[in-house]
Design a protein around this motif. Sequence first.
Motif, mmCIF file in Angstrom:
data_model
loop_
_atom_site.group_PDB
_atom_site.id
_atom_site.type_symbol
_atom_site.label_atom_id
_atom_site.label_comp_id
_atom_site.label_asym_id
_atom_site.label_seq_id
_atom_site.Cartn_x
_atom_site.Cartn_y
_atom_site.Cartn_z
ATOM 1 N N ALA A 27 0.805 -1.144 -0.064
ATOM 2 C CA ALA A 27 0.150 0.089 -0.055
ATOM 3 C C ALA A 27 0.691 1.342 0.020
ATOM 4 N N LEU A 28 0.583 2.306 -0.659
ATOM 5 C CA LEU A 28 1.114 3.640 -0.693
ATOM 6 C C LEU A 28 0.131 4.548 -0.067
ATOM 7 N N VAL A 29 0.618 5.248 1.046
ATOM 8 C CA VAL A 29 -0.101 6.376 1.891
ATOM 9 C C VAL A 29 0.596 7.482 1.983
ATOM 10 N N GLY A 30 -0.003 8.798 2.010
ATOM 11 C CA GLY A 30 0.550 9.927 2.059
ATOM 12 C C GLY A 30 -0.446 10.962 1.754
ATOM 13 N N LYS A 31 -0.043 12.332 1.915
ATOM 14 C CA LYS A 31 -1.125 13.246 1.787
ATOM 15 C C LYS A 31 -1.219 13.482 0.445
ATOM 16 N N SER A 32 -2.242 14.229 0.051
ATOM 17 C CA SER A 32 -2.439 14.347 -1.459
ATOM 18 C C SER A 32 -1.235 15.506 -1.956
ATOM 19 N N GLY A 33 -0.816 14.822 -3.185
ATOM 20 C CA GLY A 33 0.321 15.450 -3.649
ATOM 21 C C GLY A 33 1.526 14.900 -3.374
ATOM 22 N N SER A 34 1.699 13.896 -2.560
ATOM 23 C CA SER A 34 2.918 13.256 -2.113
ATOM 24 C C SER A 34 3.596 12.452 -3.042
ATOM 25 N N GLY A 35 2.893 12.177 -4.305
ATOM 26 C CA GLY A 35 3.449 11.203 -5.513
ATOM 27 C C GLY A 35 2.968 10.128 -5.347
ATOM 28 N N LYS A 36 1.891 9.375 -4.826
ATOM 29 C CA LYS A 36 1.232 8.196 -4.808
ATOM 30 C C LYS A 36 1.020 7.850 -6.442
ATOM 31 N N THR A 37 0.115 8.613 -6.893
ATOM 32 C CA THR A 37 -0.511 8.161 -8.357
ATOM 33 C C THR A 37 0.739 8.436 -9.154
ATOM 34 N N LEU B 28 2.751 2.149 13.201
ATOM 35 C CA LEU B 28 2.289 2.784 14.454
ATOM 36 C C LEU B 28 3.130 3.104 15.373
ATOM 37 N N ALA B 29 3.882 2.020 15.624
ATOM 38 C CA ALA B 29 5.112 1.972 16.772
ATOM 39 C C ALA B 29 5.977 2.873 16.391
ATOM 40 N N GLN B 30 6.255 3.310 15.398
ATOM 41 C CA GLN B 30 7.539 4.208 14.882
ATOM 42 C C GLN B 30 6.973 5.764 15.462
ATOM 43 N N LYS B 31 5.778 5.768 15.673
ATOM 44 C CA LYS B 31 5.105 7.338 15.906
ATOM 45 C C LYS B 31 5.769 8.321 14.866
ATOM 46 N N GLY B 32 5.637 8.021 13.725
ATOM 47 C CA GLY B 32 5.768 9.059 12.711
ATOM 48 C C GLY B 32 4.740 9.432 12.015
ATOM 49 N N HIS B 33 5.012 9.747 10.504
ATOM 50 C CA HIS B 33 4.091 10.023 9.506
ATOM 51 C C HIS B 33 2.974 9.386 9.610
ATOM 52 N N TYR B 34 2.957 7.880 9.343
ATOM 53 C CA TYR B 34 1.735 6.936 9.485
ATOM 54 C C TYR B 34 0.948 7.324 10.678
ATOM 55 N N GLU B 35 1.678 7.289 11.874
ATOM 56 C CA GLU B 35 0.737 7.053 12.967
ATOM 57 C C GLU B 35 0.092 8.580 13.228
ATOM 58 N N LYS B 36 0.721 9.501 12.633
ATOM 59 C CA LYS B 36 -0.007 10.837 12.773
ATOM 60 C C LYS B 36 -1.294 10.903 11.708
ATOM 61 N N LEU B 37 -1.075 10.320 10.621
ATOM 62 C CA LEU B 37 -2.217 10.269 9.582
ATOM 63 C C LEU B 37 -3.189 9.273 10.226
ATOM 64 N N HIS B 38 -2.963 8.251 10.839
ATOM 65 C CA HIS B 38 -3.893 7.372 11.652
ATOM 66 C C HIS B 38 -4.722 8.204 12.658
ATOM 67 N N SER B 39 -4.005 8.705 13.541
ATOM 68 C CA SER B 39 -4.675 9.602 14.542
ATOM 69 C C SER B 39 -5.407 10.581 14.087
ATOM 70 N N LEU B 40 -5.351 11.416 13.042
ATOM 71 C CA LEU B 40 -6.082 12.286 12.171
ATOM 72 C C LEU B 40 -7.480 11.528 11.898
ATOM 73 N N GLN B 41 -7.425 10.629 11.214
ATOM 74 C CA GLN B 41 -8.384 9.902 10.532
ATOM 75 C C GLN B 41 -9.405 9.368 11.733
#
Length: 592
Positions: free
Chosen positions: A380-390, A572-585
């Motif tokens: 899976a690719l995750v990230g904010k809009s404009g991060s380069g996924k598409t 989630l354990a890394q407490k980085g970008h992914y964890e932040k996106l997960h918390s916001l959602q």
Amino acid sequence: MHQSQLHEQPPKQSIRTMFRDLLQRVKRSRLFIVLAIFAVFIVAMIEFFIPQAIQYTIDVIIPQQLVDQLIWVFVLVILAALMLIGFQFLGSFLMAIVGQRALYDLRNELYDHLQNLDVAFFDRNRTGDLMSRLTNDVNMLQQLLSSGLLTLLSDLFIFLAISIYMFYVNWQLALLILLTFPILFFVTRFFARRIRSAFRNVQASLAEINNHLQDSFSGIRLVKSFAMENFESERFQERNKTNQEANLKAAKNFSLFGPIVSFINYFGLAIVVAFGAWQTIGGEMTIGMIATFLIYLRLLQNPIRRVSRLMNTIQQAAAAYDRIQSVLSERPQIVSKLDAKTLNVTKGDITFDHVTFSYNDDKQALKQVTFNIAGGKTTALVGKSGSGKTTITNLLTRFYSPDHGTISIDGTPIDHVTLESLRSQISVVSQDIYLVNGTIRENIAYGTPEIDDLAVKKAAAIAKADEFIEELTEGYDTSVGERGIKLSGGQKQRISIARAILKNPQIILLDEATSALDTESEKSIQAGLDDLLRNRTALIIAHRLSTIQNANHIVVLDNGQVVEEGNHEQLLAQKGHYEKLHSLQHEALATI
């Protein structure tokens, strides 16, 4: 690296180049052309004969009062007129066939060429303009082939026949008359340049009208939802005004050209009347010869008059030819190499190695991106809009090529395999769904047209599309409308998923594939998707992190760079970008 947009004012091709190209395109119609030339030759001879009958009547029949011969003159002229009609029809119809054949071939060539150009080309050029080149511009060339060339041939034969006769009968008068033709030639050349330039602007402004119509009609729901009808009408009026002004500028030059030509023609007429009468008084010519010369002069002047109309057609065709050639001169940057081999996916491992890419020179969409997609697994690719996924999916399908770095499948760089074999192994389901204006069956089977109905229905069932299809009156034969307008967003997405399933690919790219579905509908087709993705290489892009928690591997992108990798728990354990996106959602869901 990236091609520039098509020029609004494409490079000029010479008229000679245009005619040379057109003559090459009509080679397969040689027989029709020969027959048309023969018909034109007969027409020229008939037009040459009729004034001779008039001269004979004036100089012989009237002075000698040969009343019994009048009926034969009458019959011969009527028969000549009937033959003239018949051969003019034959020549015109044969050249119409030649023109339509060339039109058919050219339009096919242009369409095939456009189909083979890169996706980036269509990003840079507007649909309405390309449509205009395929329709209006090609039609202008067809008009030149069908009528213009025939007129040119007919006028040439008549001009030669009459000129030879006039020099034979009275070379002094013929020479005086023909001295006006160089003047006509230079006047024609002067106006030709101005009219061609004007018609190039006409064609360009017409393309802008087509662009506006394409945009406003395809987005009519957007226009109406924002009550922008008046705004769009004003924009159309501006483009229509530009087209009107361009046409008026062309008409101004063309309207001035006609009267100047007429003046030169009347100057020639005055020469025949004055000099011919003076020679008749001296006994060197007869009244019938003067009458014949006057008729022949008109026949000589008719081609010059027609040149004004023909020049109009030629200059319009030349402007259209320039625009067509500007498309045909485009070359795709992404092509299969001569030694490219067929891609044979075994494991399905995909590697991005230091990939950098920019859509333009202003900003990089990807910066030194390196990651692996395990074969037979889901990444899976995750990230904010404009991060380069598409962008990553666009590069994997070779819609674009990286500026730097390599992309490999099973260790083979994708630019070393044929485009057809690469794309045949990949199915893409994107958030931007496109359905053709046909039936549901045709849309599901798109890309696999020979597939049987049972396979189509099986794919629809996996995508949970059969539920709504069977409720429709015409079922799988239901028309979806332009871009699938008769279906809801969720229904279109299910059709798109069924189409990907039917392709049975080794690699699947899901770019927000369930974004148009509500949570319940998404869950209902998730089982089918899980079955489809089993033992296949899958790359999933999703904003809703809940849909990719079970992915084998998750790559987190930010500002075109890979910032984190791992599975759901690890990230989630890394407490980085992914964890932040997960918390916001989760916070957003909690407030609903």
